[in-house]
Design a protein around this motif. Sequence first.
Motif, short mmCIF file in Angstrom:
data_model
loop_
_atom_site.label_atom_id
_atom_site.label_comp_id
_atom_site.label_asym_id
_atom_site.label_seq_id
_atom_site.Cartn_x
_atom_site.Cartn_y
_atom_site.Cartn_z
N ARG A 1 0.83 -1.21 0.00
CA ARG A 1 0.00 0.00 0.00
C ARG A 1 0.87 1.26 0.00
NH1 ARG A 1 -4.46 1.48 4.68
NH2 ARG A 1 -5.79 2.74 3.36
N PHE A 2 0.38 2.25 -0.74
CA PHE A 2 1.05 3.57 -0.81
C PHE A 2 0.14 4.61 -0.20
CE2 PHE A 2 1.72 7.37 -3.78
CZ PHE A 2 2.77 7.88 -3.03
N ILE A 3 0.70 5.44 0.69
CA ILE A 3 -0.05 6.58 1.22
C ILE A 3 0.74 7.84 0.93
CG2 ILE A 3 -1.08 7.68 3.24
CD1 ILE A 3 -2.38 5.17 3.41
N CYS A 4 0.05 8.81 0.37
CA CYS A 4 0.67 10.08 0.00
C CYS A 4 -0.02 11.21 0.77
CB CYS A 4 0.50 10.27 -1.51
SG CYS A 4 1.17 11.80 -2.15
N LEU A 5 0.78 12.08 1.35
CA LEU A 5 0.24 13.27 2.03
C LEU A 5 0.73 14.49 1.25
CD1 LEU A 5 -0.99 14.78 4.53
CD2 LEU A 5 1.21 14.43 5.68
#
Length: 244
Positions: free
Chosen positions: A158-162
């Motif tokens: 999973r990739f999370i971008c802020l």
Amino acid sequence: MVNENSVDFGNKIVKRADKQKLVNKVFNSVAHKYDFMNDITSLGVHRSWKNDLINWIAPQSTQNLADIAGGTGDIAQRFIKAGGNSAHVFDINKEMIQIGKLRYKNFNKLEWTTASAENIPVSDNSFERATMSFGLRNITDRNKSLHEIYRILKPGGRFICLEFSHIENDFLKKFYDIWSFKIMPFLGQKITGDKDAYIYLVESIRKFPTQAEISQMLSVAGFSRVKYRNLSNGIVTLYSGWKL
Ligand code: SAM
């Protein structure tokens, strides 16, 4: 106009080949005060946004993180503290990495590599989780870097971008514009001696694509179940995508 040879750098249009040098100059100049300035310019709220990112990831002791454009390692150290197995910071800027290495010298689960998000020097399917916090805005070829992040994630990863985003509330927007265009460059000048770096920051936020456009870019890069969540009325947005 932005085309295959040119790209935005704040409100300026520059040659594609030049943007990275200009971005590096910004972060070279503010690296020594970068984390302190984050506290000042966000009134400390960036900590809560980063906590939300970590909560969304929910780190596990089986997970290894690639933190892309990871700067001084703030997300990486939070991932470890929240129970992740290890974190590898990739950033193009040696100064930012050097400051992080010194600050977290007692963390033995952190690794650091100077590298571009457009060309991450690891093999396919290497990490369970990937993050990018306030990095995407600065990258010249954003699609290429999203493809790279997809490539280095393991299937099921999973990739999370802020990233800074577009505010929803008109009243708040007026206050935010005054804070951004008048107060932030002033504070940048006083604290780091570099007003232009904070003018770039503010302009690059306004130029950044919308939540729907970034979600579409994640899908095109291959991510599934793409979702986003606005925080603080859309001042920033968290994006999530899975490699399935
Ligand atoms: N992720 C950190 C955080 O949330 O505090 C740092 C964010 S800072 C605003 C942006 C970072 O992106 C800088 O450290 C900069 O050097 C890095 N950066 C810019 N262009 C990059 C690229 N092409 N590849 C990797 N990192 C890049």
